[in-house]
Design an enzyme around this catalytic site. Structure first.
Site, mmCIF file in Angstrom:
data_model
loop_
_atom_site.group_PDB
_atom_site.id
_atom_site.type_symbol
_atom_site.label_atom_id
_atom_site.label_comp_id
_atom_site.label_asym_id
_atom_site.label_seq_id
_atom_site.Cartn_x
_atom_site.Cartn_y
_atom_site.Cartn_z
ATOM 1 N N HIS A 18 1.148 -1.301 -0.200
ATOM 2 C CA HIS A 18 0.145 -0.057 0.386
ATOM 3 C C HIS A 18 0.645 0.924 0.208
ATOM 4 O O HIS A 18 0.423 2.352 -1.024
ATOM 5 C CB HIS A 18 -0.989 -0.299 0.793
ATOM 6 C CG HIS A 18 -2.021 -0.705 1.571
ATOM 7 N ND1 HIS A 18 -1.797 -1.672 2.814
ATOM 8 C CD2 HIS A 18 -2.991 -1.258 0.595
ATOM 9 C CE1 HIS A 18 -2.961 -2.525 2.286
ATOM 10 N NE2 HIS A 18 -4.103 -2.221 1.136
ATOM 11 N N LYS A 42 -16.093 -7.486 5.346
ATOM 12 C CA LYS A 42 -14.955 -8.579 5.885
ATOM 13 C C LYS A 42 -15.061 -8.153 7.190
ATOM 14 O O LYS A 42 -15.025 -6.545 7.378
ATOM 15 C CB LYS A 42 -13.523 -8.614 4.911
ATOM 16 C CG LYS A 42 -13.738 -8.828 4.113
ATOM 17 C CD LYS A 42 -12.614 -8.163 3.538
ATOM 18 C CE LYS A 42 -12.199 -6.976 2.462
ATOM 19 N NZ LYS A 42 -11.746 -6.679 1.516
ATOM 20 N N ARG A 91 -2.281 -5.306 -8.382
ATOM 21 C CA ARG A 91 -1.066 -6.336 -8.215
ATOM 22 C C ARG A 91 -0.318 -7.298 -9.392
ATOM 23 O O ARG A 91 0.054 -7.836 -9.994
ATOM 24 C CB ARG A 91 -1.361 -6.862 -6.553
ATOM 25 C CG ARG A 91 -0.764 -5.967 -5.829
ATOM 26 C CD ARG A 91 -1.091 -6.002 -4.181
ATOM 27 N NE ARG A 91 -2.763 -7.232 -4.644
ATOM 28 C CZ ARG A 91 -2.991 -7.771 -3.809
ATOM 29 N NH1 ARG A 91 -2.517 -7.943 -2.452
ATOM 30 N NH2 ARG A 91 -4.378 -7.597 -3.952
ATOM 31 N N SER A 129 -3.734 -7.507 2.866
ATOM 32 C CA SER A 129 -3.442 -7.547 4.230
ATOM 33 C C SER A 129 -3.821 -9.153 4.766
ATOM 34 O O SER A 129 -3.161 -9.321 6.194
ATOM 35 C CB SER A 129 -4.303 -7.071 5.028
ATOM 36 O OG SER A 129 -4.263 -5.264 4.260
HETATM 37 O O1 PNS Z 1 -8.696 -2.622 0.635
HETATM 38 P P1 PNS Z 1 -10.086 -2.831 -0.122
HETATM 39 O O2 PNS Z 1 -10.994 -4.036 1.077
HETATM 40 O O3 PNS Z 1 -10.146 -2.898 -1.053
HETATM 41 O O4 PNS Z 1 -11.074 -1.423 0.035
HETATM 42 C C1 PNS Z 1 -12.431 -1.462 -1.422
HETATM 43 C C2 PNS Z 1 -13.060 -0.677 -1.163
HETATM 44 C C3 PNS Z 1 -13.178 -0.113 0.475
HETATM 45 C C4 PNS Z 1 -12.163 0.556 -1.988
HETATM 46 C C5 PNS Z 1 -14.464 -0.453 -1.049
HETATM 47 O O5 PNS Z 1 -15.449 -1.916 -0.762
HETATM 48 C C6 PNS Z 1 -15.379 0.553 -1.369
HETATM 49 O O6 PNS Z 1 -15.309 1.791 -2.017
HETATM 50 N N1 PNS Z 1 -16.590 0.856 -0.689
HETATM 51 C C7 PNS Z 1 -17.220 1.884 -0.255
HETATM 52 C C8 PNS Z 1 -18.548 1.410 -0.502
HETATM 53 C C9 PNS Z 1 -19.114 1.801 -1.851
HETATM 54 O O7 PNS Z 1 -18.387 2.894 -2.888
HETATM 55 N N2 PNS Z 1 -19.356 1.615 -3.127
HETATM 56 C C10 PNS Z 1 -19.681 0.965 -4.692
HETATM 57 C C11 PNS Z 1 -17.942 0.743 -4.918
HETATM 58 S S1 PNS Z 1 -18.611 -0.863 -5.256
#
Ligand code: PNS
Length: 171
Positions: A18, A42, A91, A129
């Site tokens: 990150h 999660k 990645r 992670s």
């Molecule tokens: O590190 P991650 O778990 O891959 O991050 C995912 C994250 C938090 C960026 C994604 O789940 C997110 O944007 N959540 C906010 C809700 C949202 O906007 N959802 C619509 C787009 S999929």
């Protein structure tokens, strides 16, 4: 005009992979806001407050990088802070489908917000992670994958969790 990019994620916990993406983005944009998602699907190891504190400690000293947390829709948060760019790390091919879907959904939700993908250094391609948490939980050496502050926090968490497991076995 100042260009602000948002780098969103769960950061449970933040890893060197990150950080690599954050520093790459920091060379491209005036400001990078690392946005820690409050409610994630999660069950996290670290609370939102802990995840934010660890990201803050990890990026400390980088002038154009700030840390924030958000709840709800990412595009709404980005709009609120005046960001037009979302940064995500890519990645391997395995990331692609999920990332592609998320980028297109976000574009549907707000056509003014663009997603860009940055590739971390090859040595971080395998890093996640989830892997780091597994290594730490099994008593392995996570220090090569995460900043020192995260490594300490992981050790504390695994200590607390194994003490809990021992106590629950006794009853
Ligand atoms: O590190 P991650 O778990 O891959 O991050 C995912 C994250 C938090 C960026 C994604 O789940 C997110 O944007 N959540 C906010 C809700 C949202 O906007 N959802 C619509 C787009 S999929």
């Amino acid at each position: 005009m100042t260009t602000i990019a948002v780098y969103p994620g769960s950061f449970d916990p933040i890893t060197n992979g990150h950080l690599d993406v954050i520093y790459r983005a920091a060379t491209m944009f005036d400001r990078v806001v690392v946005a820690v998602a409050h409610n994630i699907e999660k069950v996290p190891l670290f609370t939102a407050a802990e995840r934010v504190a660890l990201v803050r400690a990890a990026v400390h000293g980088h002038q154009n990088v700030t840390v924030d947390e958000f709840d709800g829709l990412l595009v709404r948060y980005a709009r609120q802070i005046g960001a037009r760019v979302l940064v995500r790390g890519l990645r391997a091919v395995s990331d692609f489908e999920y990332e592609f879907q998320m980028a297109l959904v976000n574009r549907r939700l707000d056509r003014h917000i663009e997603t860009i993908f940055l590739m971390p250094k090859e040595e971080y391609i395998f890093l996640s992670s989830r892997t780091v948490k597994e290594i730490a939980a099994l008593g392995g050496e996570a220090s090569q994958f995460v900043p020192a502050v995260v490594e300490k926090a992981l050790r504390r968490k695994s200590g607390v969790n194994s003490a809990r497991r021992r106590r629950s076995k006794r009853v």
